[in-house]
Design a protein around this motif. Sequence first.
Motif, short mmCIF file in Angstrom:
data_model
loop_
_atom_site.label_atom_id
_atom_site.label_comp_id
_atom_site.label_asym_id
_atom_site.label_seq_id
_atom_site.Cartn_x
_atom_site.Cartn_y
_atom_site.Cartn_z
N MET A 1 0.84 -1.17 0.00
CA MET A 1 0.00 0.00 0.00
C MET A 1 0.88 1.24 0.00
N ILE A 2 0.58 2.21 -0.84
CA ILE A 2 1.43 3.37 -1.00
C ILE A 2 0.61 4.64 -0.86
N THR A 3 1.16 5.61 -0.15
CA THR A 3 0.54 6.92 -0.07
C THR A 3 1.59 7.95 -0.46
N SER A 4 1.15 9.02 -1.10
CA SER A 4 2.12 10.01 -1.57
C SER A 4 1.62 11.41 -1.28
N SER A 5 2.54 12.37 -1.34
CA SER A 5 2.22 13.76 -1.11
C SER A 5 3.06 14.61 -2.04
N PRO A 6 2.53 15.73 -2.54
CA PRO A 6 3.32 16.57 -3.44
C PRO A 6 4.51 17.21 -2.74
N LEU A 7 4.51 17.23 -1.40
CA LEU A 7 5.58 17.90 -0.67
C LEU A 7 6.51 16.92 0.03
N LEU A 8 6.12 15.67 0.14
CA LEU A 8 6.89 14.70 0.92
C LEU A 8 7.27 13.52 0.05
N PRO A 9 8.34 12.79 0.43
CA PRO A 9 8.66 11.56 -0.28
C PRO A 9 7.52 10.56 -0.14
N CYS A 10 7.48 9.61 -1.06
CA CYS A 10 6.46 8.56 -1.01
C CYS A 10 6.64 7.75 0.28
N ARG A 11 5.54 7.46 0.94
CA ARG A 11 5.57 6.65 2.16
C ARG A 11 4.91 5.30 1.88
N ILE A 12 5.45 4.27 2.48
CA ILE A 12 4.95 2.91 2.28
C ILE A 12 4.34 2.40 3.57
N ALA A 13 3.12 1.90 3.47
CA ALA A 13 2.45 1.25 4.61
C ALA A 13 2.29 -0.23 4.28
N VAL A 14 2.66 -1.10 5.21
CA VAL A 14 2.63 -2.54 4.97
C VAL A 14 1.57 -3.17 5.87
N TYR A 15 0.72 -3.99 5.28
CA TYR A 15 -0.34 -4.68 6.02
C TYR A 15 -0.14 -6.18 5.83
N LYS A 16 0.17 -6.88 6.89
CA LYS A 16 0.44 -8.31 6.80
C LYS A 16 -0.87 -9.09 6.88
N ALA A 17 -1.16 -9.84 5.81
CA ALA A 17 -2.40 -10.62 5.78
C ALA A 17 -2.15 -12.09 5.44
N ILE A 18 -0.95 -12.41 4.96
CA ILE A 18 -0.62 -13.78 4.56
C ILE A 18 0.52 -14.27 5.43
N TYR A 19 0.38 -15.51 5.94
CA TYR A 19 1.38 -16.11 6.81
C TYR A 19 1.90 -17.39 6.17
N PRO A 20 3.09 -17.87 6.59
CA PRO A 20 3.64 -19.09 5.97
C PRO A 20 2.70 -20.29 6.06
N GLN B 1 2.20 12.05 -7.38
CA GLN B 1 2.98 13.12 -6.79
C GLN B 1 3.08 14.31 -7.75
N SER B 2 3.20 14.02 -9.05
CA SER B 2 3.27 15.11 -10.05
C SER B 2 1.91 15.71 -10.34
N ASN B 3 0.86 14.91 -10.17
CA ASN B 3 -0.49 15.36 -10.48
C ASN B 3 -1.42 14.99 -9.32
N PRO B 4 -1.31 15.66 -8.19
CA PRO B 4 -2.03 15.26 -6.98
C PRO B 4 -3.54 15.28 -7.11
N SER B 5 -4.08 16.03 -8.05
CA SER B 5 -5.54 16.10 -8.18
C SER B 5 -6.10 14.97 -9.04
N TRP B 6 -5.26 14.19 -9.66
CA TRP B 6 -5.75 13.12 -10.54
C TRP B 6 -6.40 12.00 -9.74
N THR B 7 -7.46 11.45 -10.31
CA THR B 7 -8.13 10.31 -9.70
C THR B 7 -7.38 9.03 -10.04
#
Length: 558
Positions: A1-20, A358-364
Amino acid sequence: MITSSPLLPCRIAVYKAIYPTIGTLTDVVSAIDQAVRDGVDILTLSVGPDEPPEDTITFLDVFEIFLLFARRAGVLVVQAAGNKGPGPKTVVSFSPWAVGVAACSTDRSYPATLILGNGQRIGGVGLSGPTFGNGVIQYKLVLAKDAAKVINGEFPKAAPYTEECQYPEAFDPIVVLGSVVICTFSDGFYNGTSTLTAIIDTARTLGFIGFVLVANPIYGDFVAEPIPFPVPGIMIPRMADSQVISRYYEQQTRRNERGCIEHYGGRAAIAEGRVASFKQRAPIVSRFSSRGPNIIDEHRNPADVLKPDILAPGQQVWAAWSPMSVLDPILKGNSFALLSGTSMAAPHVAGIAALIKQSNPSWTASMIASAMSTTATKYDNYGESIRAEDYDLVTLTPSTAFDIGAGLVNPSRAIDPGLVFSPGEGEYVAFLCSLPNVDPGTVEATTGGSCNHPLSHPSDLNLPSVTVTALAGSQVLHRTVKNVQSVSETYLCSVLPPAGVKVEVSPTWFTVDPNGEQIVEIKLSVTRVIDDFSFGEIVLTGSLNHIVRVPLSFLPVS
């Protein structure tokens, strides 16, 4: 899962749903739901169903509906297309609201070489160091089954364990010590009970100078990926090369009348295999990458949605790896691994999508997906049409939209696409309501939407591609394009028509203002019935050098 901001570096959020030990649909959709609640912009999923859902259409499966809810919340969903290729109808990313990513190679390879005593050099696979002397010094070459230990007239370990080098106790240690041992890809590897880790353990225990894993005539070529061997080793996955080694070995080996070895005359060495080369044709669609056409139900009837959507690097990708390495002991202790799969391709597209956001923050999300699709390329680094691997790993066939979607993702062009296609509010529900044999009540109960205004045909969904699985007579479709620039641009429409179909685009040219929209009518007419899908494209060429490509996939029927 990735979230971005026009002013900040891209941040990565990790959600663990699969186990060995287990992975459940409940855990996966809970992770998706949590990511949406947390406000991520991009959701990358290297997971998907093993098979199409039973007793419902693919688009109404619980997993797909959660992806629809994510898209409705403004999240771009990027999903691995699946690793069930190269057969048709193998994609496991079904829905038009998710970007299904196919996998391809890059121009990088790690060439490994086996050097025989007669000077022949056999190319293979293996991310390992050389035998002592880096190929200059040759060592005794021993076929594993010729080195089997015999105790009281019996073998302590029978084939295939001996020929696959799985157990040290199967060998005469005096014969194999300091030798290059030829192991064979046999039944154990074919059914998954034998491992490369066991070969390495055997080699270490008995003091092999190196090992060679060769193809077996019974099973033919096998798939081999570069793996960092802690001992010198090389895999020879092609039968033709394996036979060269076998002929040399037999010519140099002297046997008595009972077939027992009297003299090992063959010599071999393994050269350095850890140096990258950048000379390959690329991209080539990977053999394992799942192919279209998309399917609508468990009977694998084709759907009027192009899948995969796009192509990205997914073969031999350096990726982060847990040093614990629960599932693959050969990689234990390493923080990176060289991996292959559409699971490697999907994050490439997610990262590019983050750059676009990040280059076009208003884009859907739909605008970002469209930008990547319409600017993708169909050509390789030789300037020729992208090719695809087939079953035999040797034959390369011309790719189609069912192999590459719109083509190889192009980050620099995707940031400035000129025009985008973006389904309007409620259009995905209208698409579901237009599907054949669908119950409107089921759609409304599942999605919370309304079936009061279904599309005239599923292919009318405003996607950056057009797919019709049963095109009979004539059909008129529509697309709406939006200018995402700050200036006006004039576009000229041209068509590369698929076989058996006449395609007319109206208007043939148009000028669209900044943030303005233009409706394009596409008239399809069957000119010849053929037995399979045919492919083409609509190209919109802008006066400011934007080129917008729309893939066409049709099955003309009577």
